[in-house]
Design an enzyme around this catalytic site. Structure first.
Site: not given
Ligand code: NAD
Length: 269
Positions: A154, A167
């Site tokens: 991130s 986080y």
């Molecule tokens: P999201 O909530 O849609 O996706 C996260 C996914 O992880 C979900 O499908 C959830 O069910 C799964 N998950 C959570 N705990 C779990 C576990 N213990 N075992 C297996 N799966 C699990 O959100 P997203 O934005 O798609 O996030 C995906 C990744 O991207 C994350 O690591 C997040 O930190 C990172 N990220 C997102 C953003 C953003 O702006 N959306 C920015 C930087 C980083």
């Protein structure tokens, strides 16, 4: 998109929603068979929908339920992958959560939940991938590398984040986990990199873009002037997994519309 991942097998953790779902679809579009990992029973339907879309576009894969913070569940997910496809080529350790609280009020449970999923979960999934990549070694018919690990970091591996110390600490940890793995695994021809998304429209940060006022506030942090889409990350994931990036290892590719460029300094001349 071309078929630059044809014949390869890719695991994408947390791929029933958001960025993971887009990455799973892009990997499949590029020719990889994809394991769509999901966590809770309520995500099963979403995971099956992603797989259905992959299959109806001519791709292959399967869904697998696993809590990536639990070692025994991760081991059995890898057994399932090896027994279905014989090996794995690409691991995208994407799953992650937020549990926000002011620092003074953050509970140990909130701290542990985020560290276990975002940091320990990526460690477990990357370690199992690396073990398989080392065992198999390079097969030039598959890829120039023995395997590719793509961690989901991130912008908060760089930007401190008040109210989200668990986080930010997890993503800061992912940065040196990724770099140390890259250093240790390069002799085995295993490439390890991270993607560093900025603000991408998914449910994890819905509060930040839900109303027009929130969206305007968020846009002040993004010099490029738009909020990102999961597909912005997915295209970069395919590139990092492909031989096009064969000389790239130990790098975080920030995909953030300039969020890490200290936008507050832009009018500070
Ligand atoms: P999201 O909530 O849609 O996706 C996260 C996914 O992880 C979900 O499908 C959830 O069910 C799964 N998950 C959570 N705990 C779990 C576990 N213990 N075992 C297996 N799966 C699990 O959100 P997203 O934005 O798609 O996030 C995906 C990744 O991207 C994350 O690591 C997040 O930190 C990172 N990220 C997102 C953003 C953003 O702006 N959306 C920015 C930087 C980083």
């Amino acid at each position: 998109m071309g078929k630059q991942l044809q014949g390869q097998v890719a695991l994408v953790t947390g791929s029933s929603t958001g960025i993971g779902a887009a990455v799973a679809q892009a990997m499949a579009d590029a020719g990889a068979a994809v394991i769509v990992n999901f966590h809770s029973d309520k995500s099963r339907e979403d995971a099956e929908k992603i797989l259905e879309e992959i299959k109806s576009a001519g791709g292959d894969g399967f869904v697998h339920q696993c809590d990536i913070s639990k070692e025994e569940e991760v081991l059995s997910m890898y057994s399932a992958i090896i027994s279905r496809y014989g090996t794995l080529d690409i691991a995208v350790t994407n799953a992650g959560i937020q549990q926000d609280a002011p620092f003074l009020e953050m509970t140990l449970d909130q701290w542990n939940a985020v560290i276990s999923t975002n940091l320990t979960g990526q460690f477990l999934c990357a370690r199992e991938a690396a073990r398989e990549f080392k065992r198999r070694g390079v097969q030039t018919s598959r890829s120039k590398a023995a395997g590719k690990i793509i961690c989901m970091s991130s912008v908060h591996e760089v930007i401190p984040w008040a109210g989200h110390v668990n986080y930010a600490a997890s993503k800061g940890g992912v940065k040196l986990l990724m770099q140390s793995m890259a250093q240790e695994l390069a002799p085995y021809k295993i490439r390890v990199n991270s993607l560093g998304p900025g603000a991408i429209k998914t449910r994890i940060n819905k509060d930040a873009w839900d109303t027009p006022e929130d969206e305007q506030q968020l846009l002040k942090l993004i010099p490029y002037g738009r909020i990102g889409a999961p597909e912005d990350i997915a295209r970069a994931a395919v590139w990092l997994a492909s031989d096009e990036s064969d000389y790239v290892t130990g790098t975080t590719l920030l995909i953030d519309g300039g969020m890490t460029l200290y936008p507050g300094f832009a009018d500070n001349g």
